[in-house]
Design an enzyme around this catalytic site. Structure first.
Site, short mmCIF file in Angstrom:
data_model
loop_
_atom_site.label_atom_id
_atom_site.label_comp_id
_atom_site.label_asym_id
_atom_site.label_seq_id
_atom_site.Cartn_x
_atom_site.Cartn_y
_atom_site.Cartn_z
N ASP A 1 6.94 -57.49 -37.32
CA ASP A 1 7.61 -57.61 -35.90
C ASP A 1 7.47 -56.38 -35.11
OD1 ASP A 1 8.90 -58.28 -33.79
OD2 ASP A 1 10.90 -58.55 -34.49
N TRP B 1 17.56 -56.83 -35.15
CA TRP B 1 16.45 -57.77 -35.50
C TRP B 1 15.85 -58.23 -36.67
CZ3 TRP B 1 17.31 -60.03 -31.15
CH2 TRP B 1 17.61 -59.16 -29.90
N LYS C 1 7.85 -56.00 -23.22
CA LYS C 1 8.19 -54.98 -23.45
C LYS C 1 7.04 -54.03 -23.12
CE LYS C 1 11.61 -56.21 -26.14
NZ LYS C 1 13.02 -56.11 -26.14
#
Length: 535
Positions: free
Chosen positions: A232, A157, A258
């Site tokens: 992040d 990511w 999540k």
């Protein structure tokens, strides 16, 4: 036909296989009747056979994923009122109505309380997920596009974030990638201090790389150059405390799917002094200042999702807060990693156990070194028992690694079910060790009863050994026990293999991969208790 094939034939109504592709398992492993390659479990199906009750499905998906049952029940009750209640649910509320305004204020206040967000930060709800923030961060902090920003690349990511950032700034990369492109660690603080561009507008880090299984359990301290940190935290937000001031956090963002809600909304926490720097070409929907000045409703905010985030924050607060969430995350991940580490190589994971960066949220693991036949069978047998989400179809290819994602929606007991099955599977599909007659073996120091049990003649009850200085090999049995109470001590006169009594199944064979313990043979529906520290 074995149970896996039978279940497939009975439950796959759409694509009945015409041919079966069979791979030979790797040497040292055993498989009877491999499964067809078009079995739904091998394509990421989250719908197990009909004989598995919905409330018994264990979802280990990397996201979107399940929320805690109590949260899902509260969402059903609060967001979808019955006609007799004479009110609208949040999905039907105008984002400018006073009813939704109340929900929004409560969600913001609860989020600030749970995550201990200081007053100098604003909390914003945006859309576009983490990918939207890959663009929004440099657009809001780099007004001309010629500014430099330092990106730590430690996985999938963060690599994606750099590619997006190239459109809006000049990324300077500190890479933790290995020569083969994999990533199994994180740059040291000294490396970051030495390699960061001190003129950077920000230092970017992904605190948990879901694909790579790497996590910063605590954010970096404030760097000497004073560059603000952008985080992040999409997959680990609310699983541990955030040192907002101590780590000089400038921006932290987390997509909801999540640990804090459903997909479609992203929380952004931004320090107020960083507002007002946006590139003039920044779209209004991504401009932090524009949306904050409009009190989070510059455009139509996803009202239902905001309500769900608020309910989730309430649940965290009522269940011990952020420190309890971390304690439970440590316990669940330790259970899975212990199973992998103690499997004598049957299971493997990307990040070595000596690393301080093993993810608590996402545990990548392979079966038998990535053997395709055994991996497929493992997935199918999990699927038959309602254990789903270990493989998802991604843009990054299939690879040899599965993933057990341990978000708040996964309980400790559910992690126990998974690890019990992993132990059972390893014991069933490993090739037994051959005993060399020329050397003293474990078989030779065991009782006749134990020898008969290993040969499958009859099951055994309780197995006890009397340690002797001439037979130090008995210590190997201590390593096999998963109970800390069974570790031998110098002043013990005898060694109990497992207590209470351990009954081995008929034909059970001890082998190089099996970890013989009581919970290996517990029924999968049996729930084990958390460690005393978690009760």
């Amino acid at each position: 036909m074995n149970s896996a094939l039978q279940s497939y034939a009975e439950n796959n109504e759409v694509n009945t296989p015409r041919t079966t592709t069979i791979n030979k398992p790797a040497a040292g492993y055993s498989v009877t009747n491999p499964v067809p390659h078009d079995h739904p479990a091998l394509h990421g199906s989250l719908t197990p056979p009909t004989n598995v009750p919905v409330d018994k499905i264990l979802n280990f998906s990397p996201g979107p994923t399940s929320l805690p049952p109590a949260v899902e029940a509260a969402v059903q009750e609060k967001c979808f009122p019955s006609p007799s209640e004479k009110r609208l649910g949040s999905m039907a509320l105008s984002h400018r109505s006073p009813e939704f305004g109340s929900i929004l204020r409560q969600t913001l206040a609860k989020s600030r309380e749970v995550m201990q967000v200081p007053p100098e930060y604003e909390i914003l709800f945006t859309q576009g997920g983490g990918h939207g923030q890959f663009a929004a961060v440099p657009m809001n902090l780099c007004p001309t596009g010629a500014e430099t920003a330092t990106y730590i690349v430690n996985g999938t990511w963060s690599k994606r974030a750099v590619e997006e950032a190239k459109k809006y700034c000049v990324p300077h990369v500190i890479s933790a990638l290995n020569e083969d492109g994999s990533c199994t660690s994180f740059p040291s603080l000294d490396t970051i201090e030495n390699e960061i561009n001190p003129n950077s507008e920000f230092l970017y880090v992904c605190s948990n790389e879901t694909v790579n299984g790497l996590e910063l359990h605590r954010l970096l301290p404030t760097l000497n150059c004073g560059v603000p940190l952008v985080v992040d935290a999409s997959s680990d937000f609310t699983s541990k405390p955030i040192a907002w001031r101590e780590s000089n956090v400038g921006i932290l963002f987390a997509c909801a799917s999540k640990n804090i809600g459903h997909p479609g909304i992203t929380m952004v926490v931004i320090r107020k002094d960083l507002l007002g720097r946006a590139n003039p070409f920044t779209p209004g929907v991504l401009n932090y200042e524009t949306n904050i000045l409009a009190d989070n409703v510059w455009n139509t905010i996803p009202t239902f999702n905001v309500d769900v985030v608020g309910i989730m924050m309430e649940w965290i607060g009522e269940n011990g807060g952020i420190h309890e969430m971390e304690r439970m995350s440590i316990a669940k991940s330790a259970l899975v990693y212990s199973t992998i580490d103690n499997s004598n190589g049957f299971f493997g994971t990307k990040v070595d156990k000596s690393s301080e960066y093993r993810s608590r949220m996402n545990v990548p693991f392979c079966v038998a070194g990535g053997d395709e036949t055994l991996t497929d069978l493992f997935l199918v047998e999990c699927w038959e028992k309602g254990i789903v989400g270990l493989r998802t179809i991604t843009p990054f290819g299939k690879g040899i690694y599965l993933r057990a994602s341990l978000y708040h929606g996964v309980t400790y007991d559910e992690a126990v079910v998974l690890t019990n099955f992993m132990k059972e599977f390893a014991a069933k599909h490993s090739t037994p060790k051959k005993v060399e007659k020329s050397t003293t073996s474990l078989m030779e120091i065991s009782t006749p009863l134990f020898r008969q049990s290993l040969d499958g003649d009859r099951p055994c009850a309780e197995i006890k050994f009397s340690p002797h200085k001439e037979y130090p090999q008995y210590n190997e049995f201590a390593a096999m026990s998963s109970s800390p109470d069974d570790v031998t001590a110098p002043n013990r006169s005898s060694f109990t293999f497992y207590s209470p009594a351990l009954t081995l199944p008929k034909n059970m064979k001890v082998n190089q991969y099996a970890r013989v313990s009581h919970d290996m043979f517990s029924p999968l529906g049996e729930r084990a208790s958390p460690p005393p520290s978690l009760r």
